[in-house]
Scaffold this motif. Structure first.
Motif, PDB file in Angstrom:
ATOM      1  N   ALA A  73       0.490  -1.304   0.184  1.00 26.29           N
ATOM      2  CA  ALA A  73       0.357   0.237  -0.477  1.00 26.29           C
ATOM      3  C   ALA A  73       0.729   1.253   0.044  1.00 26.29           C
ATOM      4  CB  ALA A  73      -0.391  -0.146   1.407  1.00 26.29           C
ATOM      5  N   ASN A  74       1.877   1.358   0.566  1.00 26.27           N
ATOM      6  CA  ASN A  74       2.901   2.092   0.755  1.00 26.27           C
ATOM      7  C   ASN A  74       3.429   2.528  -0.289  1.00 26.27           C
ATOM      8  OD1 ASN A  74       4.198   4.335   2.534  1.00 26.27           O
ATOM      9  ND2 ASN A  74       6.537   2.986   2.140  1.00 26.27           N
ATOM     10  N   PRO A 131       3.387  10.437  -5.647  1.00 20.86           N
ATOM     11  CA  PRO A 131       4.522  10.953  -5.132  1.00 20.86           C
ATOM     12  C   PRO A 131       3.963  12.287  -3.781  1.00 20.86           C
ATOM     13  CG  PRO A 131       5.099  10.956  -7.455  1.00 20.86           C
ATOM     14  CD  PRO A 131       3.145  10.364  -6.529  1.00 20.86           C
ATOM     15  N   LEU A 132       3.341  13.144  -4.630  1.00 18.72           N
ATOM     16  CA  LEU A 132       3.758  14.088  -4.171  1.00 18.72           C
ATOM     17  C   LEU A 132       2.112  13.943  -2.519  1.00 18.72           C
ATOM     18  CD1 LEU A 132       3.982  16.925  -7.082  1.00 18.72           C
ATOM     19  CD2 LEU A 132       5.721  16.211  -5.626  1.00 18.72           C
ATOM     20  N   GLY A 133       1.089  13.248  -3.173  1.00 20.76           N
ATOM     21  CA  GLY A 133       0.544  13.145  -2.878  1.00 20.76           C
ATOM     22  C   GLY A 133       0.926  12.157  -0.904  1.00 20.76           C
ATOM     23  N   TRP A 134       1.544  11.508  -1.377  1.00 22.26           N
ATOM     24  CA  TRP A 134       2.406  10.954  -0.371  1.00 22.26           C
ATOM     25  C   TRP A 134       3.640  11.090   0.124  1.00 22.26           C
ATOM     26  CZ3 TRP A 134       7.299   9.835   1.218  1.00 22.26           C
ATOM     27  CH2 TRP A 134       8.131   9.049   1.847  1.00 22.26           C
ATOM     28  N   ARG A 152       3.483  14.871   1.256  1.00 23.56           N
ATOM     29  CA  ARG A 152       2.443  15.714   2.022  1.00 23.56           C
ATOM     30  C   ARG A 152       1.718  14.583   3.207  1.00 23.56           C
ATOM     31  NH1 ARG A 152       1.305  18.213  -2.530  1.00 23.56           N
ATOM     32  NH2 ARG A 152      -0.298  16.693  -2.941  1.00 23.56           N
ATOM     33  N   ALA A 153       1.599  13.484   3.263  1.00 26.45           N
ATOM     34  CA  ALA A 153       0.719  12.934   3.667  1.00 26.45           C
ATOM     35  C   ALA A 153       1.267  12.306   5.000  1.00 26.45           C
ATOM     36  CB  ALA A 153       0.213  12.375   3.184  1.00 26.45           C
ATOM     37  N   VAL A 154       2.376  11.927   4.882  1.00 28.87           N
ATOM     38  CA  VAL A 154       3.557  10.822   5.497  1.00 28.87           C
ATOM     39  C   VAL A 154       4.519  11.780   6.715  1.00 28.87           C
ATOM     40  CG1 VAL A 154       4.914   9.174   5.876  1.00 28.87           C
ATOM     41  CG2 VAL A 154       3.637   9.350   3.713  1.00 28.87           C
ATOM     42  N   PRO A 155       3.673  11.888   8.175  1.00 30.63           N
ATOM     43  CA  PRO A 155       3.525  12.611   8.632  1.00 30.63           C
ATOM     44  C   PRO A 155       5.847  12.441   8.932  1.00 30.63           C
ATOM     45  CG  PRO A 155       2.741  11.408   9.876  1.00 30.63           C
ATOM     46  CD  PRO A 155       2.886  10.408   8.604  1.00 30.63           C
ATOM     47  N   GLY A 156       6.447  13.481   8.608  1.00 38.26           N
ATOM     48  CA  GLY A 156       7.536  14.007   9.489  1.00 38.26           C
ATOM     49  C   GLY A 156       8.267  14.075   7.456  1.00 38.26           C
ATOM     50  N   VAL A 157       8.003  13.314   6.667  1.00 33.90           N
ATOM     51  CA  VAL A 157       8.591  13.570   4.755  1.00 33.90           C
ATOM     52  C   VAL A 157       8.812  14.728   4.724  1.00 33.90           C
ATOM     53  CG1 VAL A 157       8.417  12.619   2.528  1.00 33.90           C
ATOM     54  CG2 VAL A 157       7.660  11.240   4.416  1.00 33.90           C
ATOM     55  N   ALA A 158       8.214  15.987   5.117  1.00 33.26           N
ATOM     56  CA  ALA A 158       8.646  17.112   4.381  1.00 33.26           C
ATOM     57  C   ALA A 158       9.780  17.791   5.179  1.00 33.26           C
ATOM     58  CB  ALA A 158       7.134  18.010   4.665  1.00 33.26           C
ATOM     59  N   GLU A 159       9.724  16.957   6.176  1.00 35.18           N
ATOM     60  CA  GLU A 159      11.173  17.613   7.085  1.00 35.18           C
ATOM     61  C   GLU A 159      12.331  17.411   6.604  1.00 35.18           C
ATOM     62  OE1 GLU A 159      10.419  16.067  11.372  1.00 35.18           O
ATOM     63  OE2 GLU A 159       8.041  16.979  10.819  1.00 35.18           O
ATOM     64  N   THR A 160      12.304  16.128   5.930  1.00 30.82           N
ATOM     65  CA  THR A 160      13.554  15.780   5.317  1.00 30.82           C
ATOM     66  C   THR A 160      14.010  16.675   3.805  1.00 30.82           C
ATOM     67  OG1 THR A 160      12.353  14.114   3.445  1.00 30.82           O
ATOM     68  CG2 THR A 160      13.136  13.750   5.870  1.00 30.82           C
ATOM     69  N   ALA A 196       9.990  17.804  -2.087  1.00 28.49           N
ATOM     70  CA  ALA A 196       9.975  16.388  -2.618  1.00 28.49           C
ATOM     71  C   ALA A 196      10.292  16.769  -4.125  1.00 28.49           C
ATOM     72  CB  ALA A 196       8.166  16.641  -2.327  1.00 28.49           C
ATOM     73  N   ASN A 197      10.615  15.058  -4.286  1.00 29.41           N
ATOM     74  CA  ASN A 197      11.057  14.819  -5.859  1.00 29.41           C
ATOM     75  C   ASN A 197      10.164  14.183  -5.891  1.00 29.41           C
ATOM     76  OD1 ASN A 197      12.330  13.770  -7.514  1.00 29.41           O
ATOM     77  ND2 ASN A 197      14.295  14.540  -7.137  1.00 29.41           N
ATOM     78  N   ALA A 198       8.960  14.566  -6.759  1.00 27.71           N
ATOM     79  CA  ALA A 198       8.248  12.597  -6.833  1.00 27.71           C
ATOM     80  C   ALA A 198       8.867  11.872  -7.911  1.00 27.71           C
ATOM     81  CB  ALA A 198       6.970  13.406  -8.288  1.00 27.71           C
ATOM     82  N   HIS A 199      10.029  12.120  -8.899  1.00 29.61           N
ATOM     83  CA  HIS A 199      10.367  10.927  -9.642  1.00 29.61           C
ATOM     84  C   HIS A 199      11.097  10.431  -8.392  1.00 29.61           C
ATOM     85  CE1 HIS A 199      12.508   8.936 -13.120  1.00 29.61           C
ATOM     86  NE2 HIS A 199      13.107   8.944 -11.851  1.00 29.61           N
ATOM     87  N   PHE A 200      11.576  11.251  -7.587  1.00 25.25           N
ATOM     88  CA  PHE A 200      12.800   9.981  -6.671  1.00 25.25           C
ATOM     89  C   PHE A 200      11.765   8.752  -5.453  1.00 25.25           C
ATOM     90  CE2 PHE A 200      14.773   9.327  -2.315  1.00 25.25           C
ATOM     91  CZ  PHE A 200      15.857   8.075  -2.860  1.00 25.25           C
ATOM     92  N   ILE A 201      10.578   9.720  -5.581  1.00 20.86           N
ATOM     93  CA  ILE A 201       9.758   9.309  -4.320  1.00 20.86           C
ATOM     94  C   ILE A 201       8.874   7.727  -5.271  1.00 20.86           C
ATOM     95  CG2 ILE A 201       7.292   9.449  -3.161  1.00 20.86           C
ATOM     96  CD1 ILE A 201       8.282  12.359  -2.954  1.00 20.86           C
ATOM     97  N   ALA A 202       8.473   8.084  -6.354  1.00 20.69           N
ATOM     98  CA  ALA A 202       8.279   7.128  -6.855  1.00 20.69           C
ATOM     99  C   ALA A 202       9.049   5.892  -7.702  1.00 20.69           C
ATOM    100  CB  ALA A 202       7.324   7.692  -8.451  1.00 20.69           C
ATOM    101  N   ASP A 203       9.953   6.151  -7.642  1.00 19.98           N
ATOM    102  CA  ASP A 203      10.995   5.103  -7.648  1.00 19.98           C
ATOM    103  C   ASP A 203      11.286   3.951  -5.964  1.00 19.98           C
ATOM    104  OD1 ASP A 203      12.215   5.846 -10.331  1.00 19.98           O
ATOM    105  OD2 ASP A 203      13.910   6.899 -10.368  1.00 19.98           O
ATOM    106  N   VAL A 204      11.176   5.220  -5.498  1.00 22.84           N
ATOM    107  CA  VAL A 204      11.523   4.224  -3.989  1.00 22.84           C
ATOM    108  C   VAL A 204      10.094   3.020  -3.664  1.00 22.84           C
ATOM    109  CG1 VAL A 204      11.063   4.476  -1.648  1.00 22.84           C
ATOM    110  CG2 VAL A 204      12.904   5.576  -3.138  1.00 22.84           C
ATOM    111  N   GLY A 205       9.767   3.525  -4.150  1.00 20.51           N
ATOM    112  CA  GLY A 205       8.484   2.949  -4.480  1.00 20.51           C
ATOM    113  C   GLY A 205       8.075   2.501  -5.334  1.00 20.51           C
ATOM    114  N   TRP A 206       8.452   1.723  -5.842  1.00 20.04           N
ATOM    115  CA  TRP A 206       8.525   0.605  -7.167  1.00 20.04           C
ATOM    116  C   TRP A 206       9.834  -0.469  -5.949  1.00 20.04           C
ATOM    117  CZ3 TRP A 206       5.958  -1.085 -10.278  1.00 20.04           C
ATOM    118  CH2 TRP A 206       5.691  -0.060 -10.772  1.00 20.04           C
ATOM    119  N   GLY A 207      10.428  -0.255  -4.966  1.00 20.89           N
ATOM    120  CA  GLY A 207      11.337  -0.130  -4.255  1.00 20.89           C
ATOM    121  C   GLY A 207      10.004  -1.326  -3.370  1.00 20.89           C
TER     122      GLY A 207
END
Length: 124
Positions: free
Chosen positions: A14-15, A23-26, A28-36, A39-50
């Motif tokens: 699900a994650n 990716p951008l909705g993810w 904004r939704a996951v606590p603490g992620v924006a503090e890192t 956002a890089n939508a392409h990178f987030i989607a790449d990690v999502g495939w992992g």
């Protein structure tokens, strides 16, 4: 153990699906992620495939009791590595709610596939 593996497959799947589909909705939704950082939508989607690859390995491990060890190892390459990176981050931050959040949402689900591997329960 099968129930644990199915639950982990659903959690990580699900994650990963959310990371790939929105990716951008993810971000904004996951606590603490924006503090890192930004956002890089392409990178987030790449990690999502992992996460989706790890979830697939966990689901296959849940289905295939004998010989599931290699599937668990495959899932742990990504999930365990991700958990290890968060542990290293702990050394850079004082103990806070972020550490507790990471323990519950990243470390436990990332390292739980070790249980059947360490217990040698290839048949349960």
């Amino acid at each position: 153990m099968r129930l644990l593996l199915w639950g982990l497959a659903l959690y990580h799947g699900a994650n990963g699906l959310l990371m790939v589909a929105a990716p951008l909705g993810w971000f904004r939704a996951v606590p603490g992620v924006a503090e890192t950082g930004a956002a890089n939508a392409h990178f987030i989607a790449d990690v999502g495939w992992g996460f989706l690859a790890a979830a697939t390995a966990l689901a296959l491990a849940a289905r295939c009791a004998p010989g599931r060890g290699p599937l668990l190892v495959a899932a742990l390459v990504f999930l365990g590595g991700h958990a290890a990176m968060h542990v290293l981050d702990f050394f850079h931050h004082v103990f806070s709610a972020a550490v507790l959040r990471d323990i519950l949402l990243v470390l436990l689900p990332g390292l739980l596939p070790l249980l059947p591997l360490l217990k040698g329960q290839d048949d349960a």
